[in-house]
Motif scaffolding. Structure first.
Motif, short mmCIF file in Angstrom:
data_model
loop_
_atom_site.label_atom_id
_atom_site.label_comp_id
_atom_site.label_asym_id
_atom_site.label_seq_id
_atom_site.Cartn_x
_atom_site.Cartn_y
_atom_site.Cartn_z
N HIS A 89 6.45 -25.05 117.95
CA HIS A 89 6.81 -25.42 116.57
C HIS A 89 5.64 -25.18 115.63
CE1 HIS A 89 9.82 -28.49 118.47
NE2 HIS A 89 10.19 -27.23 118.65
N LYS A 90 4.50 -25.61 116.10
CA LYS A 90 3.27 -25.44 115.33
C LYS A 90 3.07 -23.96 114.96
CE LYS A 90 -0.28 -28.65 116.75
NZ LYS A 90 -0.24 -29.54 115.62
N LYS A 91 3.27 -23.14 115.99
CA LYS A 91 3.06 -21.71 115.82
C LYS A 91 3.95 -21.17 114.71
CE LYS A 91 4.37 -18.97 119.18
NZ LYS A 91 4.53 -18.36 120.51
N ILE A 92 5.22 -21.54 114.78
CA ILE A 92 6.17 -21.08 113.77
C ILE A 92 5.76 -21.59 112.39
CG2 ILE A 92 8.54 -21.32 112.97
CD1 ILE A 92 9.30 -21.41 116.02
N GLY A 93 5.38 -22.85 112.36
CA GLY A 93 4.98 -23.45 111.09
C GLY A 93 3.78 -22.75 110.48
N TYR A 94 2.77 -22.49 111.30
CA TYR A 94 1.57 -21.85 110.78
C TYR A 94 1.85 -20.43 110.28
CZ TYR A 94 -1.96 -25.37 111.72
OH TYR A 94 -2.73 -26.49 111.66
N LEU A 95 2.69 -19.73 111.02
CA LEU A 95 3.02 -18.37 110.58
C LEU A 95 3.71 -18.42 109.22
CD1 LEU A 95 2.99 -15.40 111.29
CD2 LEU A 95 5.24 -15.67 112.31
N ALA A 96 4.63 -19.36 109.10
CA ALA A 96 5.35 -19.49 107.83
C ALA A 96 4.38 -19.82 106.71
CB ALA A 96 6.42 -20.57 107.94
N ILE A 97 3.43 -20.70 107.00
CA ILE A 97 2.49 -21.11 105.96
C ILE A 97 1.58 -19.96 105.55
CG2 ILE A 97 0.45 -22.52 105.55
CD1 ILE A 97 1.86 -24.78 106.98
N SER A 98 1.02 -19.28 106.55
CA SER A 98 0.10 -18.22 106.15
C SER A 98 0.82 -17.10 105.42
CB SER A 98 -0.70 -17.66 107.34
OG SER A 98 -0.03 -17.83 108.53
N GLN A 99 2.10 -16.99 105.65
CA GLN A 99 2.82 -15.92 104.98
C GLN A 99 3.26 -16.30 103.58
OE1 GLN A 99 5.36 -13.72 107.69
NE2 GLN A 99 6.90 -13.73 106.10
N SER A 100 3.54 -17.57 103.36
CA SER A 100 4.20 -17.89 102.10
C SER A 100 3.38 -18.76 101.16
CB SER A 100 5.52 -18.60 102.38
OG SER A 100 5.27 -19.84 103.00
N PHE A 101 2.29 -19.35 101.62
CA PHE A 101 1.57 -20.24 100.72
C PHE A 101 0.60 -19.47 99.85
CE2 PHE A 101 1.78 -24.82 102.45
CZ PHE A 101 3.13 -24.68 102.70
N SER A 102 0.50 -19.89 98.61
CA SER A 102 -0.50 -19.31 97.72
C SER A 102 -1.24 -20.46 97.06
CB SER A 102 0.17 -18.44 96.65
OG SER A 102 0.79 -19.27 95.70
N GLU A 103 -2.22 -20.11 96.24
CA GLU A 103 -2.99 -21.14 95.56
C GLU A 103 -2.09 -22.08 94.76
OE1 GLU A 103 -6.63 -20.89 94.39
OE2 GLU A 103 -7.14 -19.61 96.08
N SER A 104 -0.98 -21.53 94.30
CA SER A 104 -0.16 -22.33 93.40
C SER A 104 0.93 -23.11 94.12
CB SER A 104 0.47 -21.40 92.35
OG SER A 104 1.15 -20.36 93.00
N THR A 105 0.97 -23.01 95.44
CA THR A 105 1.97 -23.80 96.16
C THR A 105 1.64 -25.29 95.98
OG1 THR A 105 2.17 -22.06 97.80
CG2 THR A 105 3.03 -24.20 98.40
N PRO A 106 2.59 -26.05 95.47
CA PRO A 106 2.26 -27.44 95.12
C PRO A 106 1.87 -28.30 96.32
CG PRO A 106 4.59 -26.98 94.74
CD PRO A 106 3.95 -25.69 95.07
N VAL A 107 2.47 -28.06 97.47
CA VAL A 107 2.23 -28.97 98.59
C VAL A 107 1.04 -28.56 99.44
CG1 VAL A 107 4.61 -29.73 98.74
CG2 VAL A 107 3.88 -27.71 100.01
N ILE A 108 0.28 -27.56 98.96
CA ILE A 108 -0.75 -26.99 99.84
C ILE A 108 -1.79 -28.03 100.26
CG2 ILE A 108 -2.32 -26.16 98.04
CD1 ILE A 108 -2.47 -23.56 99.84
N LEU A 109 -2.03 -29.00 99.40
CA LEU A 109 -3.05 -29.99 99.75
C LEU A 109 -2.62 -30.89 100.91
CD1 LEU A 109 -4.84 -31.17 96.54
CD2 LEU A 109 -5.75 -29.95 98.51
N LEU A 110 -1.33 -30.94 101.10
CA LEU A 110 -0.82 -31.81 102.16
C LEU A 110 -1.22 -31.32 103.55
CD1 LEU A 110 2.76 -32.58 100.85
CD2 LEU A 110 0.71 -33.97 100.68
N ILE A 111 -1.56 -30.06 103.67
CA ILE A 111 -1.86 -29.57 105.02
C ILE A 111 -3.32 -29.82 105.40
CG2 ILE A 111 -0.11 -27.80 104.86
CD1 ILE A 111 -2.31 -25.75 104.63
N SER A 112 -4.10 -30.28 104.43
CA SER A 112 -5.52 -30.46 104.69
C SER A 112 -5.77 -31.31 105.93
CB SER A 112 -6.16 -31.08 103.46
OG SER A 112 -7.47 -31.43 103.72
#
Lengths: 966, 143
Positions: A89-112
């Motif tokens: 699950h983690k693997k899928i999640g990380y792939l999705a994140i690295s592909q779709s997140f940008s600086e302007s993604t609002p929830v990006i801080l939540l992954i810290s």
């Protein structure tokens, strides 16, 4: 919305099903299928079951990456997936994140937090996932929060992790420069050893870092040198060479040491990629080392001889880097270069075209251009225009430096215009006008060429050539006194097909026609004055010339009839002013004025023709055309009184009216004959501001706008045809203004207004007529070809062997080419590379190295005309001097603990050289160390300065910065 | 940044894998891929594998029905990138056994992981096939 049912979960379609499904769709139904799948995914992804959720996310990620489906709405679900304890699950999640997140993604801080957790995880694959993700999406905040975790991982016992942590450092430095202080030492330590996977990662990082701010990495040169000598890994070697290309210009002593190992690699290695990198390094950075250049040239030759188009392309590319300073390399491979002109690959053709133009010189230019123009006729449209473009730009370099025979060049321009695929109307337009203004001697030929262009009906149909025709029309109007047959010009300008032209160009046509009319009437009056004395002579003269005139007249009528327009009876052609072709049309004296006899009737005919064509235009919808037509018609009304019915007029009246008319004509004529000179693009700046002029606020703004506008390269003077205005000088300056302030149309109009009001302060054109010899030709740094004298000599030398049969034809001396003092424009352009440098690392250098910056950066400028031999020495001395200065100034401040460290390995080498270079070697070692220490310091500060919005939590001069060189 | 993006495209111009090392919006990506595919697929075998595009270069290589396109900075070593492409293909070959378009389609995730092992931040960090594949094989075993 109902939560997903158990059925959904049980019968969820997997990724494979979706891929198969999409494959089985027709392209028409694919969209529908995908949108149905998306609906499904939207439902599934809300599931509380992580398996269902992650599968949905996986499908969405796939569709996003291959079918451009938006997935930004699912960012929160991706975060849910990475917090799953299950690795898949983690693997899928990380792939999705690295592909779709940008600086302007609002929830990006939540992954810290999740990232931190995974970075600390005992499972190395989880760590690796988190590192990969951070390297892709790292933002300022994430990098700041996680810098310490990454730092710990840099000393991980597992190579797999250490390598990735080093890869992330680049992102860290970019986003959060303060991380440099923590991680840099570790990074430098990782350079130890020469073939581990770690080194290859670190070198990659340094390669990127040094591209941005090379000076800061100069102290690491010994390390890189060791890798260059020891490493067996080609990937690493290539990267190290790239680093040295950046460092070499900063430290002249580097080159001496590097040349040998690089040549060694070039000789020994079998890898073409490494050979090419060596070649590129040598030809860009070590151009002064004859033997290395020779070796590189030999290797290039090998590349060119191979059948592989890749090697051929790269070989040509490498030669073109050499060309400006080492033309012999091009000449040695002349055969391949010429042959490549007809290569199948457009990229290769383009490279070889550049090289062919690099070989062009005064002596072989005519031949080269002839060959190329012929070749252009046969080429495909794109390449044809590439050829034409490069001929045009080569020939106009440094105010037509290479051209001796302008008559030839002008006719070449005419020839180029007739090539069916020609789209270079604008460039040719500029050059026609520019040459007309600069080169007095070529004007008769220019008018002849312009006439040929104007009467060619085919050209009017090609919209790419309209600008060119406007230049031709302007030339004909401006230099009508050199024309053999103004009436013919007039007819060409007024031919009905001019309706095909855009209105802006039509107005040029009309204005030129007006100029010709004035000229004709003026010479008629002049003639009349003479006539009183030699009346009898005239008629016989006319008889003689009639026959010669007949031919042209008829031809013209013929062409007119083709277009279904013949305003006159054909017998009127006898009334044309007869021009006797004396055979020496180029003998510069106004042929028309002396030889022809302008009759009353022909003037009347001209007036009739103009009236016929212009009357309908006075109602034109286009204001410019309308206004111009009305002006001319109004003038003609005035003149016509005199010409209309001479038989009825009384003698007494005639005298008086004629006096008025002739005086008016004379005034206008004087206005038109005033010489137009080229206007320097900086002319405006040189006008002193008069005392009584009060600059209002909006005008100061304008000044800022005009001052900031980038100047066009010298040589490409802003000379467009004067579309506006009766006063020619005024109109050129007007256009000048247009070009200068192009970015803002508003300011243009304001400026124009301003100029109208203060026309008085314009530079009179005579002022610009400066003999060429008094001023050096404008230095055009953008031209890589034939700029320095040494090259020219080389060309000449080489040409004698290569094209010995073609001796420059000096039968006709080169005409004077008017040039302007480009004193202001030149430095601006040559400063450009320096400016770029400033942006990157200017701040650090200003403080750190003082005057050295100036010396180094100006020398780094490849187009610097100063002799390349002097370069090395001068820089050397500068460098040492500035170091000395620094040492004197800074010594007291530097009693911090870090200066008491053990000596850096590399310092030994530098030290011995330094003491050799200067007499007073004592204290130098310290300097060297301080220097590097300071570089580190300032590097850190500089980086933090780059990011304006970063929280400033660093005290500027922190003494506790670790010494990275230890 | 050395490498800006890596694309795998089939003969019909359909993207099979896209990995970007700088953030682009979907529209930008779509436009970019369209332009590049049009430019590169029109070229034949006798032409060189380097195409200048916008302000960078594309190095491409064709394997059977699949095009591998890599966008790189102008000062990147073209031949090294060609070698990189070859290394990528060899690695995939070793893992999938004679890799084909379908392998990449159905194992897109794995292909991405291989790339992640090889390239970070646009820098090539790993060039040994066994090093690239060992974590993937381990992951395969555990799951």
């Amino acid at each position: 919305m109902a939560s997903p049912s158990l059925m959904d979960t049980l019968f969820q379609r997997g990724l494979d099903d979706i891929i198969k499904g999409v494959r089985h769709q027709q392209s028409s139904t694919e969209c529908i299928f995908i949108s149905r799948v998306i609906e499904e995914i939207r439902r599934e992804i809300k599931s509380t079951d992580l398996q269902t959720k992650s599968t949905a996310l996986q499908k969405l990620t796939y569709l996003n990456s291959i079918h451009f489906i938006d997935m930004s709405w699912a960012s929160f679900h991706a975060i849910e997936c990475i917090s799953s304890p299950t690795f898949s699950h983690k693997k899928i999640g990380y792939l999705a994140i690295s592909q779709s997140f940008s600086e302007s993604t609002p929830v990006i801080l939540l992954i810290s937090n999740q990232l931190r957790k995974d970075l600390k995880s005992g499972n190395e694959f989880e760590v690796s996932l988190a590192l990969d993700c951070l390297s892709r999406i790292g933002t300022v905040d994430l990098c700041r929060d996680l810098a310490s975790e990454v730092f710990i991982l840099m000393s991980s016992s597992k190579v797999f992790i250490r390598k990735k942590a080093i890869g992330v450092v680049l992102k860290l430095f970019e986003k959060y420069p303060d991380a440099v202080r923590v991680c840099f030492k570790k990074l430098v330590e990782s350079l130890e050893g020469s073939d581990s996977p770690i080194v290859s990662a670190v070198v990659g990082v340094f390669c990127e870092l040094s591209a941005k701010d090379p000076r800061s990495y100069l102290p690491l040169a010994p390390e890189f040198y060791r890798i260059l000598v020891d490493s067996k890994n080609n990937w690493v070697l290539i990267k190290v060479l790239k680093i040295f290309v950046k460092l070499a210009p900063l430290e002249p002593r580097l080159a001496k040491r590097l040349v040998e190992p690089i040549c060694d690699h070039m000789r020994k290695t079998g890898a073409k990629s490494l050979v090419f990198e060596c070649i590129r390094t040598v030809v860009t950075s070590f151009t002064e080392y004859e033997s290395a250049m020779k070796l590189a040239a030999a290797k290039i030759r090998e590349f060119l001889m191979e059948d592989d188009p890749n090697l051929k392309y790269l070989g040509l590319h490498a030669i073109s880097i050499m060309a400006p300073k080492h033309l012999w390399a091009v000449l040695e491979n002349k055969d391949v270069v010429i042959q490549s002109l007809s290569d199948e690959d457009p990229n290769i053709k383009l490279e070889s075209l550049r090289l062919v133009m690099a070989m062009a010189s005064e002596s072989n230019l005519m031949e080269t251009c002839r060959v190329l123009v012929n070749y252009a006729l046969k080429s495909d449209p794109d390449f044809c225009n590439e050829i034409l473009g490069s001929i045009l730009s080569t020939c106009c370099q440094n105010v037509y430096e290479v051209i001796i025979d302008f008559d030839w060049y002008v006719s070449l321009l005419g020839e180029m215009s007739r090539i069916p695929n020609c789209k270079k109307g604008e460039e040719i337009e500029n050059q026609l006008i520019d040459i007309g203004m600069r080169v007095k001697d070529v004007r008769p030929e220019l008018v002849r060429i312009a006439r040929d262009l104007l009467i060619d009906p085919a050209l009017l149909g090609n919209p790419f050539l309209h600008r060119l025709l406007s230049a031709a029309a302007w030339v004909c109007g401006e230099y009508v006194e050199f024309s053999r047959n103004p009436v013919e010009l007039m007819e060409a300008l007024l031919q009905p097909r001019t309706s095909l032209l855009p209105s802006s160009i039509r107005t040029v046509y009309m204005q030129s026609a007006f100029k010709i009319l004035i000229f004709c009437i003026h010479s008629y009056f002049l003639q009349k004055e003479d006539m009183t004395s030699e009346v009898s002579d005239l008629s016989s003269k006319r008889e003689c010339s009639e026959s010669s005139d007949l031919a042209t007249g008829k031809a013209l009528v013929q062409s007119d009839q083709d277009e279904g327009f013949n305003p006159r009876e054909s017998n009127q052609s006898y009334e044309y002013p007869s021009v006797v072709d004396t055979g020496d049309g180029q003998s510069s004296t106004p042929t028309f004025m002396e030889k022809k006899s302008l009759m009353h009737e022909s003037i009347v005919n001209l007036l009739n023709l103009m009236e016929l064509v212009l009357s309908p235009l006075s109602g034109s919808l286009d204001v410019e055309i309308q206004e111009r037509a009305c002006n001319v018609l109004g003038f003609m009304e005035l003149v016509q009184q005199e010409f209309s019915n001479p038989l009825i007029r009384k003698e007494a009246n005639l005298d008086r009216e004629e006096v008025i008319v002739s005086r008016v004509v004379e005034w206008v004529h004087d206005g038109f004959t005033e010489e137009l000179g080229p206007v320097s693009v900086t002319a405006q700046d040189r006008v002193p501001i008069p005392d009584e002029l009060v600059l209002k606020e909006n005008l100061t703004d304008l000044e800022a706008i005009c001052g900031g506008v980038e100047l066009p390269a010298p040589g490409s003077f802003s000379l467009t045809s004067p579309y506006y205005g009766e006063s020619a000088v005024f109109s050129v300056s007007n256009l000048q203004a247009e070009e200068d302030s192009e970015p803002s149309t508003e300011s243009t109009s304001l400026l124009t207004e301003h100029r109208k009001r203060h026309e008085l302060y314009y530079l009179p054109s005579e002022k610009n007529k400066i003999p060429a010899n008094d001023y050096p030709p404008a230095n055009d740094p953008s031209s890589s070809i034939n700029t320095n004298d040494a090259t020219e000599d080389l060309v000449k030398l080489a040409d004698q062997s290569l094209v010995s049969k073609r001796k420059p034809n000096h039968a006709k001396p080169r005409p004077v080419v008017v040039k302007l003092e480009e004193g202001e424009a030149a430095p601006v352009v040559s400063k450009k590379p320096e400016l770029k440098d400033d942006l990157l690392s200017g701040a650090i250098h200003d403080i750190l190295l003082g005057n050295e910056v100036k010396a180094a950066s100006s020398q780094g400028n490849p187009s610097d005309k100063s002799s390349s031999k002097r370069k090395g020495k001068a820089k050397h001395v500068d460098l040492l001097d500035s170091k000395e200065n620094l040492a004197v100034g800074e010594q007291p401040n530097h009693e911090n603990p870090s200066s008491r460290r053990s000596k850096h390995r590399g310092d030994g080498k530098q030290k011995s050289k330094k003491s050799k270079g200067k007499k007073n070697g004592d204290g130098r070692e310290d300097d060297g160390e301080k220097e590097s220490q300071k570089i580190r310091d300032h590097h850190g500060r500089h980086k933090s300065r780059q990011r304006a919005d970063a929280p400033i939590n660093v005290v500027p001069q922190t003494p506790d910065i670790p010494d990275y060189l230890l | 940044m050395g490498i800006r993006f890596i694309l795998m495209v089939n003969k019909q111009g359909q993207t099979r894998l896209a990995q970007y090392y700088e953030w682009l919006t979907l529209e930008e990506r779509r436009a970019l891929e369209g332009e590049i595919v049009r430019k590169c697929l029109a070229r034949n075998d006798q032409q060189c594998s380097f195409v200048e595009h916008r302000n960078y270069k594309i190095v491409y290589r064709r394997y059977a029905s699949l095009f591998f396109l890599v966008g790189v900075d102008n000062d990147e070593n073209e031949l090294a990138i060609l070698e990189f492409i070859h290394l990528l293909v060899e690695t995939m070959d070793r893992h999938f056994g004679n890799v084909c378009e379908l392998d990449i389609m159905f194992h897109l995730e794995k292909a991405h992981f291989m790339l992640e092992e090889m390239v970070m931040n646009g820098c090539i960090v790993e060039t040994s096939k066994s090093n690239i594949l060992s974590p993937i094989q381990l992951m395969d075993k555990t799951s």
